[in-house]
Write a protein that holds these residues in place. Structure first.
Motif: not given
Length: 226
Positions: A184-205
């Motif tokens: 909610f701070q425009d860190v990843y994009s300007d779509r405040r409130g959006e979830l960014q997927v950073v890890n799926v089952g231990g994979e982070t690339s």
């Protein structure tokens, strides 16, 4: 009557009116599709960030720092409130939800770098985060500013909580564990409130995850691939 409580009760009356017919299938048992582990920060509207209005769909846990770790007499273990749906309600998906500008991560960073004095209850919570974030603090890039350091550690904390769930003998191997960051701070994009997927089952690339899950490629991002 305290005015804040009075307003909460008035809002609850509206809730009760609109939800009156929604509990029929879940009055006697629950089988949530996922357990979510959110930070208790008041800006993270837990069920609402997933658009959830269905009783019984999500088993929502919250604490400062979106921790899955609990300290017991025999050492660290998966927190009982997180483990319960995985062990007893057939839930096969766990989602760890960090968020930008997390106060618990910030306090842990400050404690590790400068030392803090907090009341015992807060100190206990930070003590559960510190051993999992210490290596991340040491690995931070030298040229990153303070907000950048905090938000990289938010990802790092999500990774560590995902890792703890996946490595626990108490969590079945067929449970899918996903880590996301609520922005909610425009860190990843300007779509405040959006979830960014950073890890799926231990994979982070990011590249690997986007290749593996092209249908959500625009929702996969990280600030830090350490």
């Amino acid at each position: 009557m305290n005015q804040v409580v009075a307003e909460l009760l008035a809002n609850n009356a509206e809730h009760a009116d609109s939800f009156r017919s929604r509990f029929g299938d879940v009055q006697d048992a629950q089988h949530p599709e996922a357990v979510t582990v959110c930070c208790a920060d008041s800006r993270v509207l837990q069920d609402h960030i997933f658009g959830n209005d269905d009783p019984g769909r999500l088993f929502t846990c919250s604490n400062i720092g979106n921790r899955v770790v609990q300290r017991t007499a025999s050492g660290e273990a998966v927190s009982g409130d997180v483990l319960y749906p995985l062990a007893h309600t057939g839930t096969k998906t766990a989602v760890v939800v960090g968020h930008t500008g997390c106060g618990a991560v910030t306090a842990t960073y400050d404690d590790l770098t400068e030392g803090l004095s907090e009341p015992p209850g807060i100190e206990h919570c930070l003590g559960l985060l510190k051993p999992h974030l210490e290596a991340g603090v040491d690995a931070l890039p030298d040229d990153v500013d303070r907000p950048g350091a905090i938000n990289r550690l938010v990802e790092y904390n999500v990774d560590r909580q995902v890792e703890f769930l996946r490595e626990s003998d108490d969590v079945a191997d067929d449970v899918d564990v996903v880590g996301v960051v609520y922005d909610f701070q425009d860190v990843y994009s300007d779509r405040r409130g959006e979830l960014q997927v950073v890890n799926v089952g231990g994979e982070t690339s990011v590249d690997t995850l986007r290749e593996r899950y092209p249908e959500i490629g625009d929702r996969i991002d990280r600030l830090w691939e350490y």
